[in-house]
Design a protein around this motif. Structure first.
Motif, PDB file in Angstrom:
ATOM      1  N   LYS A 189       0.924  -1.040   0.026  1.00  0.00           N
ATOM      2  CA  LYS A 189      -0.093  -0.086   0.036  1.00  0.00           C
ATOM      3  C   LYS A 189       0.962   1.290   0.036  1.00  0.00           C
ATOM      4  O   LYS A 189       0.769   2.073  -0.786  1.00  0.00           O
ATOM      5  CB  LYS A 189      -0.869  -0.028   1.317  1.00  0.00           C
ATOM      6  CG  LYS A 189      -1.790  -1.102   1.196  1.00  0.00           C
ATOM      7  CD  LYS A 189      -2.716  -1.098   2.659  1.00  0.00           C
ATOM      8  CE  LYS A 189      -1.859  -1.547   3.726  1.00  0.00           C
ATOM      9  NZ  LYS A 189      -1.499  -2.752   3.797  1.00  0.00           N
ATOM     10  N   SER A 190       1.813   1.472   1.066  1.00  0.00           N
ATOM     11  CA  SER A 190       2.502   2.545   1.348  1.00  0.00           C
ATOM     12  C   SER A 190       3.410   2.865  -0.157  1.00  0.00           C
ATOM     13  O   SER A 190       3.584   3.937  -0.699  1.00  0.00           O
ATOM     14  CB  SER A 190       3.327   2.563   2.321  1.00  0.00           C
ATOM     15  OG  SER A 190       2.361   2.118   3.623  1.00  0.00           O
ATOM     16  N   THR A 191       3.914   1.623  -0.455  1.00  0.00           N
ATOM     17  CA  THR A 191       5.059   1.741  -1.414  1.00  0.00           C
ATOM     18  C   THR A 191       4.303   2.375  -2.739  1.00  0.00           C
ATOM     19  O   THR A 191       4.642   3.207  -3.545  1.00  0.00           O
ATOM     20  CB  THR A 191       5.815   0.548  -1.735  1.00  0.00           C
ATOM     21  OG1 THR A 191       6.321   0.084  -0.447  1.00  0.00           O
ATOM     22  CG2 THR A 191       6.848   0.604  -2.594  1.00  0.00           C
ATOM     23  N   CYS A 226      -2.206   7.740   7.744  1.00  0.00           N
ATOM     24  CA  CYS A 226      -3.241   7.364   8.448  1.00  0.00           C
ATOM     25  C   CYS A 226      -3.007   5.858   9.096  1.00  0.00           C
ATOM     26  O   CYS A 226      -3.840   5.336   9.705  1.00  0.00           O
ATOM     27  CB  CYS A 226      -4.420   7.508   8.007  1.00  0.00           C
ATOM     28  SG  CYS A 226      -5.147   8.992   7.360  1.00  0.00           S
ATOM     29  N   ASP A 227      -1.788   5.304   8.795  1.00  0.00           N
ATOM     30  CA  ASP A 227      -1.361   4.232   9.439  1.00  0.00           C
ATOM     31  C   ASP A 227      -0.609   4.455  10.557  1.00  0.00           C
ATOM     32  O   ASP A 227       0.477   5.150  10.665  1.00  0.00           O
ATOM     33  CB  ASP A 227      -0.438   3.339   8.530  1.00  0.00           C
ATOM     34  CG  ASP A 227      -0.140   1.932   9.454  1.00  0.00           C
ATOM     35  OD1 ASP A 227      -0.277   1.842  10.358  1.00  0.00           O
ATOM     36  OD2 ASP A 227       0.656   1.132   8.732  1.00  0.00           O
ATOM     37  N   THR A 228      -1.387   4.514  11.996  1.00  0.00           N
ATOM     38  CA  THR A 228      -0.891   4.712  13.131  1.00  0.00           C
ATOM     39  C   THR A 228      -0.547   3.911  14.076  1.00  0.00           C
ATOM     40  O   THR A 228      -0.390   3.838  15.082  1.00  0.00           O
ATOM     41  CB  THR A 228      -1.950   5.943  13.879  1.00  0.00           C
ATOM     42  OG1 THR A 228      -3.045   5.177  14.049  1.00  0.00           O
ATOM     43  CG2 THR A 228      -2.378   7.156  12.881  1.00  0.00           C
ATOM     44  N   PHE A 229      -0.480   2.779  13.437  1.00  0.00           N
ATOM     45  CA  PHE A 229      -0.017   1.479  14.088  1.00  0.00           C
ATOM     46  C   PHE A 229       1.104   0.950  13.905  1.00  0.00           C
ATOM     47  O   PHE A 229       1.882   0.447  14.648  1.00  0.00           O
ATOM     48  CB  PHE A 229      -1.102   0.499  13.844  1.00  0.00           C
ATOM     49  CG  PHE A 229      -0.711  -0.924  14.570  1.00  0.00           C
ATOM     50  CD1 PHE A 229      -1.214  -0.984  15.952  1.00  0.00           C
ATOM     51  CD2 PHE A 229      -0.499  -1.894  13.976  1.00  0.00           C
ATOM     52  CE1 PHE A 229      -0.923  -2.073  16.606  1.00  0.00           C
ATOM     53  CE2 PHE A 229      -0.294  -3.031  14.560  1.00  0.00           C
ATOM     54  CZ  PHE A 229      -0.302  -3.343  15.987  1.00  0.00           C
ATOM     55  N   ARG A 230       1.450   0.535  12.642  1.00  0.00           N
ATOM     56  CA  ARG A 230       2.703  -0.424  12.347  1.00  0.00           C
ATOM     57  C   ARG A 230       3.664   0.489  12.629  1.00  0.00           C
ATOM     58  O   ARG A 230       4.076   1.687  12.176  1.00  0.00           O
ATOM     59  CB  ARG A 230       2.760  -0.970  11.070  1.00  0.00           C
ATOM     60  CG  ARG A 230       3.400  -2.094  10.707  1.00  0.00           C
ATOM     61  CD  ARG A 230       4.174  -2.186   9.499  1.00  0.00           C
ATOM     62  NE  ARG A 230       5.163  -1.345   9.274  1.00  0.00           N
ATOM     63  CZ  ARG A 230       5.528  -0.792   8.224  1.00  0.00           C
ATOM     64  NH1 ARG A 230       4.643  -0.916   6.990  1.00  0.00           N
ATOM     65  NH2 ARG A 230       6.286   0.253   8.079  1.00  0.00           N
ATOM     66  N   ALA A 231       4.740  -0.201  13.073  1.00  0.00           N
ATOM     67  CA  ALA A 231       6.252   0.442  13.544  1.00  0.00           C
ATOM     68  C   ALA A 231       6.816   1.218  12.277  1.00  0.00           C
ATOM     69  O   ALA A 231       6.917   0.245  11.362  1.00  0.00           O
ATOM     70  CB  ALA A 231       7.085  -0.410  14.214  1.00  0.00           C
ATOM     71  N   GLU A 242       7.515   7.168   9.336  1.00  0.00           N
ATOM     72  CA  GLU A 242       8.817   7.372   8.730  1.00  0.00           C
ATOM     73  C   GLU A 242       8.806   6.878   7.231  1.00  0.00           C
ATOM     74  O   GLU A 242       9.697   7.492   6.861  1.00  0.00           O
ATOM     75  CB  GLU A 242       9.850   6.790   9.648  1.00  0.00           C
ATOM     76  CG  GLU A 242       9.997   7.769  10.981  1.00  0.00           C
ATOM     77  CD  GLU A 242       8.846   7.103  11.949  1.00  0.00           C
ATOM     78  OE1 GLU A 242       8.094   6.163  11.638  1.00  0.00           O
ATOM     79  OE2 GLU A 242       8.992   7.570  12.931  1.00  0.00           O
ATOM     80  N   GLN A 243       8.371   5.664   7.403  1.00  0.00           N
ATOM     81  CA  GLN A 243       8.405   5.278   5.649  1.00  0.00           C
ATOM     82  C   GLN A 243       7.891   6.388   4.779  1.00  0.00           C
ATOM     83  O   GLN A 243       8.633   6.508   3.660  1.00  0.00           O
ATOM     84  CB  GLN A 243       7.678   4.051   5.706  1.00  0.00           C
ATOM     85  CG  GLN A 243       7.781   3.414   4.542  1.00  0.00           C
ATOM     86  CD  GLN A 243       6.759   2.016   4.338  1.00  0.00           C
ATOM     87  OE1 GLN A 243       6.076   1.935   5.472  1.00  0.00           O
ATOM     88  NE2 GLN A 243       6.675   1.134   3.216  1.00  0.00           N
ATOM     89  N   LEU A 244       6.870   6.765   4.921  1.00  0.00           N
ATOM     90  CA  LEU A 244       6.270   7.977   4.249  1.00  0.00           C
ATOM     91  C   LEU A 244       6.997   9.068   4.083  1.00  0.00           C
ATOM     92  O   LEU A 244       7.227   9.736   2.953  1.00  0.00           O
ATOM     93  CB  LEU A 244       4.872   8.248   4.708  1.00  0.00           C
ATOM     94  CG  LEU A 244       3.826   7.122   4.428  1.00  0.00           C
ATOM     95  CD1 LEU A 244       2.426   7.590   5.167  1.00  0.00           C
ATOM     96  CD2 LEU A 244       3.640   6.750   2.977  1.00  0.00           C
ATOM     97  N   ILE A 281      -4.469   8.865   1.059  1.00  0.00           N
ATOM     98  CA  ILE A 281      -4.484   8.417   2.093  1.00  0.00           C
ATOM     99  C   ILE A 281      -4.084   7.100   2.320  1.00  0.00           C
ATOM    100  O   ILE A 281      -4.495   6.206   1.902  1.00  0.00           O
ATOM    101  CB  ILE A 281      -5.909   8.194   2.732  1.00  0.00           C
ATOM    102  CG1 ILE A 281      -6.590   9.777   2.376  1.00  0.00           C
ATOM    103  CG2 ILE A 281      -6.313   7.798   4.033  1.00  0.00           C
ATOM    104  CD1 ILE A 281      -8.225   9.817   2.580  1.00  0.00           C
ATOM    105  N   ASP A 282      -2.877   6.828   3.208  1.00  0.00           N
ATOM    106  CA  ASP A 282      -2.370   5.778   3.590  1.00  0.00           C
ATOM    107  C   ASP A 282      -3.136   5.137   4.825  1.00  0.00           C
ATOM    108  O   ASP A 282      -3.278   5.859   5.772  1.00  0.00           O
ATOM    109  CB  ASP A 282      -0.987   5.680   3.644  1.00  0.00           C
ATOM    110  CG  ASP A 282      -0.058   4.332   3.945  1.00  0.00           C
ATOM    111  OD1 ASP A 282      -0.508   3.492   3.230  1.00  0.00           O
ATOM    112  OD2 ASP A 282       0.816   4.241   4.794  1.00  0.00           O
ATOM    113  N   THR A 283      -3.423   3.859   4.748  1.00  0.00           N
ATOM    114  CA  THR A 283      -3.994   3.391   5.819  1.00  0.00           C
ATOM    115  C   THR A 283      -3.265   1.940   6.322  1.00  0.00           C
ATOM    116  O   THR A 283      -2.484   1.316   5.677  1.00  0.00           O
ATOM    117  CB  THR A 283      -5.298   2.686   5.595  1.00  0.00           C
ATOM    118  OG1 THR A 283      -5.615   1.508   4.561  1.00  0.00           O
ATOM    119  CG2 THR A 283      -6.230   3.868   5.085  1.00  0.00           C
TER     120      THR A 283
HETATM  121 MG   LIG Z   1       1.879   0.710   4.730  1.00  0.00          MG
END
Ligand SMILES: [Mg+2]
Ligand SMILES: Nc1nc2c(ncn2[C@@H]2O[C@H](COP(=O)(O)OP(=O)(O)OP(=O)(O)O)[C@@H](O)[C@H]2O)c(=O)[nH]1
Ligand SMILES: Nc1nc2c(ncn2[C@@H]2O[C@H](COP(=O)(O)OP(=O)(O)OP(=O)(O)O)[C@@H](O)[C@H]2O)c(=O)[nH]1
Ligand SMILES: [Mg+2]
Lengths: 320, 306
Positions: free
Chosen positions: A112-114, A135-140, A144-146, A200-202
């Motif tokens: 998704k993010s990539t 909006c991914d406020t969960f995965r470590a 920073e990836q975004l 919107i990244d989830t």
């Molecule tokens: Mg992602």
């Protein structure tokens, strides 16, 4: 006498016993190419229905008739019923001074993010300003990836190349916050600061995870994005069916009953297409279930690795 | 439970044998069809499924066998044995040794769950009293080091990595050196996601493996993977010495049948499964007990042993 005469000049009429064994082979072929078993069977039975009772010429083998009919069905399946023109729609939104919002959703780790970053790149190349909503406020490391992508993208497209404007920004509120809220604030921010598009990244979520599916439905209900893309990887097997059925169902179930236009999955982004050789069946499973087009295909890990689906090439690989 | 649905289908198919008065070729074909459909719907590799069908058919000689009971038993035990083969490569898993550094390298396709699982494994050993730590040798994926850093900080696991060094081989070497010097017992090396179609990525994996000389290489597989798994798993095994398999994301709906072909292709046992995103969503996997539980077929296992 008449039927004898006919079979001499124009071949024969197909019945189930002619078609079934051949279709069995094609079903196995589709499964080997990673089409979900259930869908391979359904495709084959619809071909069977089409062919039984059909006259074939004496020099035409059953196999080639089956092949041609199946090829045609697959082509039809992969050919979008409506043309999705994102650039045109963004331009229209721009005209109406309203940012165009796209939500990326799907199970964990599919890309998704990539691929959101790749879509940003494509939009920037088309001279649109992009706001990425974290909006991914969960995965470590998700934020920073975004941030890293935003940094890279701005380096590739510096303000000097775009009349002094920074082309892509990150909207983030760190971790642990409500995703729907952040999306809402991001869209507001985009409106105030004349961004053309909000991506919107989830967070990734399993389709059976009720609370997480509910949270996604809420994000979409509250923010009414212009486009909801389901991101699925070409590596996925039979799960493709369950993923799409349940993502769609979650969006439908939790959406506001009074709201006439229920938001469902509008299109598919098929990733990791470079990792599967000729096992391209997931493209079939996903379109069969949703009836929605594959809007983008991810073909690698760089920003340029984003393509349109080449239906003909996919069908060719499948039928090999 | 993993593959539980599949197990139920196979068990009920096998039980239907008891209801058949005569066991002829047709009964066997129907049974095999049912079992093979269940396997294919769970993503088990189609070649393995076809092999299973052939092997069962070869084991049964309808002319030769006298009583129905005998045929039933032969069919059931053969099916069972073939299923065991899917999950059990017949190889003992690597066992780390206390008091010395045990280097464990993670490899796998993009997004399969390597980084998450690295932390889970380090945490698992840490809770059992081992001195464990993690080296982030992924310099490619955006935010990879932050991901490791945040995971490890939360779980209080020592970690090594860099924001500036771009060569994963350098990071792996340095991290390993430091942690060996500090007498860590479980040293886990996380690497970037890669796939067989990109040579340079596979070359990089080989280099990391060559300099780190891991005691065990773990191939991480996503439970939802379909027919493409086999070729990928085989390619990883051909390049580096994969010794174990971990299947992730089994908390979802996926049965994990596709990932099973990694067991055959790498001739390596499954050692853990991932059942969620949280650090303790992690279970040890033991092949033999799993199978009997899965199929609820302890009695049949007894038959084989006789
Ligand atoms: Mg992602
Ligand atoms: N080979 C290949 N790798 C890809 C492609 N798209 C994404 N990836 C890789 O897949 C991995 C996971 O990508 P992410 O974008 O982090 O996936 P995600 O869906 O956002 O993951 P979560 O947010 O953790 O659920 C990364 O290593 C990406 O580089 C693609 O088209 N081809
Ligand atoms: N539901 C669930 N999600 C998991 C599990 N294991 C990992 N994940 C999620 O899968 C996604 C990808 O995990 P990563 O650990 O980043 O995968 P990776 O193999 O390191 O990815 P790359 O380094 O990009 O190749 C993340 O969203 C994880 O939270 C699991 O057992 N269950
Ligand atoms: Mg990783």
């Amino acid at each position: 006498l008449f039927s004898l005469f006919q079979s001499l000049v124009s071949g024969k009429t197909l019945d189930a016993s002619d078609v079934a064994p051949v279709l069995e082979k094609f079903r196995d072929l589709l499964i080997a190419k990673n089409v979900a078993a259930e869908i391979a069977s359904k495709l084959c039975s619809s071909v069977e229905t089409k062919l039984i009772g059909k006259h074939v010429g004496s020099f035409e083998g059953v196999t080639s008739v089956v092949r041609a009919t199946l090829t045609e069905s697959l082509m039809l399946l992969l050919t979008p019923k409506r043309r999705l023109d994102i650039l045109r729609d963004v331009r229209e939104a721009q005209h109406n001074r309203k940012p165009y919002a796209i939500t990326f959703c799907g199970v964990n780790g599919v890309g998704k993010s990539t691929n959101l970053a790749k879509v940003s790149f494509w939009l920037i190349e088309n001279n649109f300003r992009v706001l990425i909503a974290a909006c991914d406020t969960f995965r470590a490391g998700a934020v920073e990836q975004l941030r890293t992508h935003v940094h890279h993208l701005n380096a590739l497209h510096p303000p000097e190349k775009h009349g002094g404007k920074t082309m892509v920004h990150l909207y983030e509120q760190g971790y642990g916050k409500d995703a729907a809220d952040i999306a809402r604030m991001a869209i507001d921010h985009a409106r105030k600061h004349t961004f053309d598009v909000v991506l919107i990244d989830t967070a990734g979520r399993m389709q059976d995870n009720e609370p997480l599916m509910r949270a996604l439905a809420k994000l979409i209900l509250v923010n009414e994005p212009d486009l909801t893309l389901f991101v699925g990887e070409a590596l996925v097997g039979n799960e493709a069916v369950d993923q799409l059925v349940k993502f769609n169902k979650a969006l439908a179930n939790h959406s506001n009953a009074t709201n006439a236009n229920t938001h469902m999955i509008d299109g598919i982004l098929l990733t990791k297409f470079d990792t599967i050789d000729d096992k391209v069946g997931a493209a079939i499973s996903m379109t069969y279930i949703t009836g929605q087009p594959i809007v983008f295909v991810g073909t690698g890990q760089t920003y340029a690795d984003l393509r349109n689906l080449d239906a003909k090439a996919v069908v060719h690989l499948l039928m090999q | 439970m993993v593959l539980a649905d599949l197990g139920r289908k196979i068990t009920s198919a096998l039980k239907s044998l008891n209801n058949a008065t005569v066991i002829d070729e047709k009964v066997l074909d129907d049974l095999l069809k049912e079992i093979c459909t269940a396997l294919l719907e769970s993503d088990v590799n189609i070649r393995l499924v076809k092999k299973l069908r052939e092997n069962v058919k070869l084991a049964i000689d309808f002319d030769d066998m006298a009583g129905g009971l005998n045929k039933r038993r032969v069919i059931q035990t053969t099916v069972f044995r073939e299923l065991v083969k899917l999950v059990d490569p017949g190889v003992k898993p690597f066992v780390p040794v206390k008091g010395r550094p045990n280097v464990i390298m993670f490899v796998g396709l993009q997004g399969s769950g390597k980084t998450t699982t690295c932390t889970k494994l380090a945490y698992y050993y840490q809770r059992k009293g081992w001195r464990s730590c993690l080296v982030c040798a992924d310099t490619f994926r955006a935010g990879a080091f932050d991901q490791v850093k945040q995971n490890c900080t939360k779980a209080r696991i020592p970690f090594y990595g860099s924001y500036t060094e771009v060569d994963p081989v350098v990071i792996a070497t340095e991290g390993l050196e430091q942690f060996k010097r500090e007498n860590f017992e479980i040293i886990i090396i996380d690497t970037s996601g890669r796939h067989k179609q990109e040579d340079s990525l596979f070359e990089e994996m080989l280099q990391i493996s060559t300099v780190c000389k891991p005691h065990n290489i773990i191939f991480v597989m996503d439970a939802s993977i379909g027919q493409a798994c086999e070729a990928q798993a085989r390619a990883f095994k051909d390049k580096v010495d994969v010794g174990s398999v971990i299947i992730t994301k089994l908390d979802g709906h996926a049965k994990g049948g596709g990932a099973l072909s990694a067991v055959a292709a790498t001739r390596s046992p499954i050692i853990f499964i991932g059942t969620g995103e949280h650090i303790d969503n992690f279970e040890e996997f033991k092949t033999k007990p799993f199978i009997s539980k899965l199929l609820g077929m302890g009695d049949i296992e007894g038959l084989i042993e006789k």
